[in-house]
Motif scaffolding. Structure first.
Motif, PDB file in Angstrom:
ATOM      1  N   ASP A  62      18.665  12.316 -99.846  1.00  0.00           N
ATOM      2  CA  ASP A  62      17.823  10.446 -99.695  1.00  0.00           C
ATOM      3  C   ASP A  62      18.445  10.517 -98.234  1.00  0.00           C
ATOM      4  O   ASP A  62      18.511   9.277 -97.698  1.00  0.00           O
ATOM      5  N   THR A  63      18.561  11.068 -97.137  1.00  0.00           N
ATOM      6  CA  THR A  63      19.295  11.323 -95.851  1.00  0.00           C
ATOM      7  C   THR A  63      18.010  10.723 -95.374  1.00  0.00           C
ATOM      8  O   THR A  63      17.047  11.429 -94.919  1.00  0.00           O
ATOM      9  N   VAL A  64      17.311   9.889 -94.918  1.00  0.00           N
ATOM     10  CA  VAL A  64      16.050   9.462 -93.858  1.00  0.00           C
ATOM     11  C   VAL A  64      16.549   9.899 -92.363  1.00  0.00           C
ATOM     12  O   VAL A  64      17.731   9.939 -91.267  1.00  0.00           O
ATOM     13  N   ALA A  65      15.343  10.870 -91.922  1.00  0.00           N
ATOM     14  CA  ALA A  65      15.304  11.587 -90.770  1.00  0.00           C
ATOM     15  C   ALA A  65      14.885  10.545 -89.495  1.00  0.00           C
ATOM     16  O   ALA A  65      14.142   9.583 -89.610  1.00  0.00           O
ATOM     17  N   PRO A  66      15.158  10.892 -87.913  1.00  0.00           N
ATOM     18  CA  PRO A  66      14.750  10.066 -87.366  1.00  0.00           C
ATOM     19  C   PRO A  66      13.362   9.976 -86.775  1.00  0.00           C
ATOM     20  O   PRO A  66      12.883  11.233 -88.064  1.00  0.00           O
ATOM     21  N   GLY A  67      12.700   9.391 -87.235  1.00  0.00           N
ATOM     22  CA  GLY A  67      11.082   9.082 -86.801  1.00  0.00           C
ATOM     23  C   GLY A  67      10.391  10.288 -85.865  1.00  0.00           C
ATOM     24  O   GLY A  67       9.487  10.906 -86.465  1.00  0.00           O
ATOM     25  N   TRP A  68      10.705  10.889 -84.768  1.00  0.00           N
ATOM     26  CA  TRP A  68      10.120  11.596 -84.382  1.00  0.00           C
ATOM     27  C   TRP A  68      10.513  13.109 -85.097  1.00  0.00           C
ATOM     28  O   TRP A  68       9.532  14.184 -84.689  1.00  0.00           O
ATOM     29  N   VAL A  69      11.007  13.378 -86.375  1.00  0.00           N
ATOM     30  CA  VAL A  69      10.873  14.716 -87.040  1.00  0.00           C
ATOM     31  C   VAL A  69       9.664  14.999 -87.093  1.00  0.00           C
ATOM     32  O   VAL A  69       9.436  15.869 -87.868  1.00  0.00           O
ATOM     33  N   PHE A  70       8.800  14.047 -88.437  1.00  0.00           N
ATOM     34  CA  PHE A  70       7.571  13.448 -88.846  1.00  0.00           C
ATOM     35  C   PHE A  70       6.454  14.481 -88.639  1.00  0.00           C
ATOM     36  O   PHE A  70       6.543  15.194 -89.360  1.00  0.00           O
ATOM     37  N   PRO A  71       6.188  14.063 -87.065  1.00  0.00           N
ATOM     38  CA  PRO A  71       5.282  14.763 -87.101  1.00  0.00           C
ATOM     39  C   PRO A  71       5.331  16.384 -86.714  1.00  0.00           C
ATOM     40  O   PRO A  71       4.724  17.261 -87.488  1.00  0.00           O
ATOM     41  N   PRO A  72       6.174  17.181 -86.118  1.00  0.00           N
ATOM     42  CA  PRO A  72       6.218  18.608 -86.220  1.00  0.00           C
ATOM     43  C   PRO A  72       6.890  19.117 -87.622  1.00  0.00           C
ATOM     44  O   PRO A  72       6.231  19.844 -87.857  1.00  0.00           O
ATOM     45  N   TYR A  73       7.603  18.327 -88.354  1.00  0.00           N
ATOM     46  CA  TYR A  73       8.181  18.306 -89.605  1.00  0.00           C
ATOM     47  C   TYR A  73       6.329  18.718 -90.266  1.00  0.00           C
ATOM     48  O   TYR A  73       6.381  20.285 -90.531  1.00  0.00           O
ATOM     49  N   HIS A  74       5.792  17.717 -90.485  1.00  0.00           N
ATOM     50  CA  HIS A  74       4.590  17.773 -91.152  1.00  0.00           C
ATOM     51  C   HIS A  74       3.381  19.153 -91.289  1.00  0.00           C
ATOM     52  O   HIS A  74       2.746  19.768 -91.488  1.00  0.00           O
ATOM     53  N   VAL A  75       2.975  19.239 -89.486  1.00  0.00           N
ATOM     54  CA  VAL A  75       2.241  19.962 -88.725  1.00  0.00           C
ATOM     55  C   VAL A  75       3.080  21.559 -89.739  1.00  0.00           C
ATOM     56  O   VAL A  75       1.827  22.429 -89.862  1.00  0.00           O
ATOM     57  N   ALA A  76       4.403  21.987 -88.473  1.00  0.00           N
ATOM     58  CA  ALA A  76       5.181  22.721 -89.413  1.00  0.00           C
ATOM     59  C   ALA A  76       4.315  23.527 -91.032  1.00  0.00           C
ATOM     60  O   ALA A  76       4.412  24.402 -91.053  1.00  0.00           O
ATOM     61  N   ARG A  77       4.944  22.369 -91.662  1.00  0.00           N
ATOM     62  CA  ARG A  77       4.157  23.091 -93.477  1.00  0.00           C
ATOM     63  C   ARG A  77       3.016  22.851 -93.234  1.00  0.00           C
ATOM     64  O   ARG A  77       2.109  23.773 -94.480  1.00  0.00           O
ATOM     65  N   LEU A  78       2.168  22.222 -92.680  1.00  0.00           N
ATOM     66  CA  LEU A  78       0.578  22.778 -92.808  1.00  0.00           C
ATOM     67  C   LEU A  78       0.405  24.246 -92.283  1.00  0.00           C
ATOM     68  O   LEU A  78      -0.260  24.364 -93.041  1.00  0.00           O
ATOM     69  N   VAL A  79       0.634  24.943 -90.622  1.00  0.00           N
ATOM     70  CA  VAL A  79       0.717  25.526 -90.673  1.00  0.00           C
ATOM     71  C   VAL A  79       1.158  27.151 -91.833  1.00  0.00           C
ATOM     72  O   VAL A  79       0.852  27.939 -92.261  1.00  0.00           O
ATOM     73  N   GLN A  80       2.624  26.472 -92.380  1.00  0.00           N
ATOM     74  CA  GLN A  80       2.862  27.786 -92.883  1.00  0.00           C
ATOM     75  C   GLN A  80       2.265  27.536 -94.226  1.00  0.00           C
ATOM     76  O   GLN A  80       1.803  28.604 -94.815  1.00  0.00           O
ATOM     77  N   GLY A  81       1.828  26.374 -94.647  1.00  0.00           N
ATOM     78  CA  GLY A  81       1.104  26.560 -96.053  1.00  0.00           C
ATOM     79  C   GLY A  81       0.301  26.762 -96.085  1.00  0.00           C
ATOM     80  O   GLY A  81      -0.842  28.324 -97.215  1.00  0.00           O
ATOM     81  N   TRP A  82      -1.242  26.885 -95.274  1.00  0.00           N
ATOM     82  CA  TRP A  82      -2.699  27.918 -94.540  1.00  0.00           C
ATOM     83  C   TRP A  82      -1.942  29.533 -94.816  1.00  0.00           C
ATOM     84  O   TRP A  82      -2.899  30.901 -94.744  1.00  0.00           O
ATOM     85  N   ALA A  83      -1.078  29.331 -93.875  1.00  0.00           N
ATOM     86  CA  ALA A  83      -0.959  31.021 -92.809  1.00  0.00           C
ATOM     87  C   ALA A  83      -0.511  31.765 -94.501  1.00  0.00           C
ATOM     88  O   ALA A  83      -0.322  32.771 -94.824  1.00  0.00           O
ATOM     89  N   ALA A  84       0.186  31.399 -95.597  1.00  0.00           N
ATOM     90  CA  ALA A  84       0.858  31.944 -96.163  1.00  0.00           C
ATOM     91  C   ALA A  84       0.052  32.471 -97.212  1.00  0.00           C
ATOM     92  O   ALA A  84      -0.293  32.869 -98.429  1.00  0.00           O
ATOM     93  N   ILE A  85      -1.344  31.570 -97.838  1.00  0.00           N
ATOM     94  CA  ILE A  85      -2.686  31.335 -98.352  1.00  0.00           C
ATOM     95  C   ILE A  85      -3.153  32.468 -98.355  1.00  0.00           C
ATOM     96  O   ILE A  85      -3.406  33.589 -98.558  1.00  0.00           O
ATOM     97  N   ILE A  86      -3.375  32.645 -96.885  1.00  0.00           N
ATOM     98  CA  ILE A  86      -4.062  33.889 -96.076  1.00  0.00           C
ATOM     99  C   ILE A  86      -3.576  34.935 -96.814  1.00  0.00           C
ATOM    100  O   ILE A  86      -3.835  36.682 -97.077  1.00  0.00           O
ATOM    101  N   ALA A  87      -1.644  35.219 -96.475  1.00  0.00           N
ATOM    102  CA  ALA A  87      -0.808  35.945 -96.111  1.00  0.00           C
ATOM    103  C   ALA A  87      -0.984  36.421 -97.682  1.00  0.00           C
ATOM    104  O   ALA A  87      -1.064  37.759 -98.399  1.00  0.00           O
ATOM    105  N   PHE A  88      -1.084  35.942 -98.920  1.00  0.00           N
ATOM    106  CA  PHE A  88      -1.463  36.208-100.279  1.00  0.00           C
ATOM    107  C   PHE A  88      -2.656  36.927-100.782  1.00  0.00           C
ATOM    108  O   PHE A  88      -2.156  37.093-101.276  1.00  0.00           O
ATOM    109  N   ALA A  89      -3.548  36.409 -99.886  1.00  0.00           N
ATOM    110  CA  ALA A  89      -5.108  36.463-100.230  1.00  0.00           C
ATOM    111  C   ALA A  89      -5.531  37.724-100.091  1.00  0.00           C
ATOM    112  O   ALA A  89      -5.399  38.600-100.773  1.00  0.00           O
ATOM    113  N   GLY A  90      -4.475  38.306 -98.503  1.00  0.00           N
ATOM    114  CA  GLY A  90      -4.199  40.009 -98.047  1.00  0.00           C
ATOM    115  C   GLY A  90      -4.295  40.659 -98.787  1.00  0.00           C
ATOM    116  O   GLY A  90      -4.290  41.697 -99.213  1.00  0.00           O
ATOM    117  N   ILE A  91      -2.443  39.983 -99.643  1.00  0.00           N
ATOM    118  CA  ILE A  91      -1.574  41.064-100.601  1.00  0.00           C
ATOM    119  C   ILE A  91      -2.808  41.192-101.690  1.00  0.00           C
ATOM    120  O   ILE A  91      -2.169  42.358-102.364  1.00  0.00           O
TER     121      ILE A  91
END
Length: 377
Positions: free
Chosen positions: A267-296
């Protein structure tokens, strides 16, 4: 569109649903809100959970889009497709809402809101109120929201297929396949997700259908690409070229996600600057993982096995019942004060065993088969 069955996509669907069951077992331990939690919760469990969080549901919609396109091609018309999908999705959805789901909100109300009545009283007097009880809307579809969204997406697909001429559909599919060929299959969907986040940065998924527009934009893209992979299988060539790079990108993109969770756990609240790069990294990781699993899946899993047909049939009944088993078992484990490791072992054994029992009984009784998502004999 080829008529050949891609066994790798079957295995990918089986694996995605198996992962979903493990994820929901993890929800008993992680600090995030859920129906029932171990006391105390365990902060570090959030890190492996987050490793799958960005891609597990879009992957399910992608493989569902692929399977829906295959079924449409087999049935040959929008009307037959609508009837088939509605029967296979809406009947078990109704059965789930009425029979399978009620123990989940009942346990949540008992454990977190002080509800003092038994399950039978809750089911007969409170569950079908079509309103809120201590902030919980009843009746509810809980984890079966995926079935609701999938039915809506297949109905949208059927509508488009019914009104758009065949020649126009072919041209659209050809153009989309050219656009997504090569690096486009890896980059374009990723940019789409990031654009949706940029426009709706504060949206949280509701799973309530009508107020979840950004989530639909997120999942419909995965469903559509899954459909396109079936009708234009040449796109698997792009998957084959890029899946290794996608796997590396998925690992690298997860590093900042894990770093944020490690430094601001629970429940620790991160500072505001963390959220945009955090969410963008999650989206990049999410779609890249899908392509990786489809390839496997395309490279290593495109082969049949004696267990494939049974497992492919079992995943929907497993999905219908698994969360209720986890919540009920978790409730009794919490009352017993069980520690984390034995709780995990019991939850895993009870869920796998209970799911197989639910499937075995349901598939052997003719009138039960449609209720658990199976075809009539």
């Amino acid at each position: 569109m080829t008529t050949a069955r891609h066994y790798g996509m079957d295995w990918l669907r089986i694996g995605a649903f198996a992962l979903l069951i493990l994820y929901h077992i993890g929800m008993y331990f992680v600090p995030w809100h859920w129906h029932v939690k171990i006391d105390p919760t365990i902060d570090w469990v959030a890190i492996p959970m987050l490793a799958t969080n960005g891609w597990r549901l879009p992957l399910l919609f992608l493989v569902s889009g692929y399977a829906s396109a295959a079924l449409f091609g087999k049935l040959g018309g929008a009307g037959a497709f609508v009837r088939s999908r509605s029967a296979r999705l809406l009947i078990p959805l109704a059965f789930g809402i009425v029979v399978v789901i009620p123990p989940q909100p009942w346990i949540e109300l008992m454990g977190q809101h002080g509800y003092a009545q038994g399950l039978l009283h809750f089911w007969t007097a409170d569950y079908f109120r079509f309103g809120a009880l201590d902030g919980i809307i009843l009746p509810t579809w809980q984890h079966l929201w995926f079935v609701v969204y999938l039915w809506v997406y297949t109905m949208l697909a059927a509508l488009l297929l019914a009104v758009v001429p065949v020649e126009t559909r072919a041209k659209i599919a050809d153009r989309a396949a050219r656009w997504l060929g090569g690096w486009g299959l890896l980059i374009v969907p990723m940019l789409w997700w990031i654009a949706v986040y940029a426009v709706f940065p504060d949206h949280d998924e509701t799973h309530a259908l009508f107020d979840d527009g950004p989530s639909h934009l997120h999942y419909l893209m995965a469903f559509g690409i899954g459909w396109l992979l079936r009708v234009r299988p040449l796109l698997f060539g792009a998957v084959a070229r890029w899946w290794k790079a996608a796997a590396v990108l998925a690992v690298l993109a997860f590093l900042p996600v894990a770093w944020v969770e490690w430094n601001w756990p629970g429940d620790t609240v991160a500072p505001g600057w963390v959220f945009p790069p955090y969410h963008v990294a999650r989206l990049v990781q999410g779609w890249a993982a899908i392509i990786a699993f489809a390839g496997i899946a395309d490279r290593w899993w495109n082969r049949d096995h004696p267990w494939r047909a049974t497992l492919a049939e079992a995943v929907f009944p497993f999905y219908i019942i698994h969360q209720t088993i986890i919540v009920v078992t978790g409730w009794y484990l919490k009352q017993a004060g069980a520690a984390a490791l034995p709780s995990f072992v019991v939850l895993l054994a009870a869920t796998v065993g209970g799911c197989w029992l639910f499937y075995a009984i349901g598939r052997s009784i003719g009138w039960l088969r449609p209720l658990i998502g199976l075809q009539r004999r």
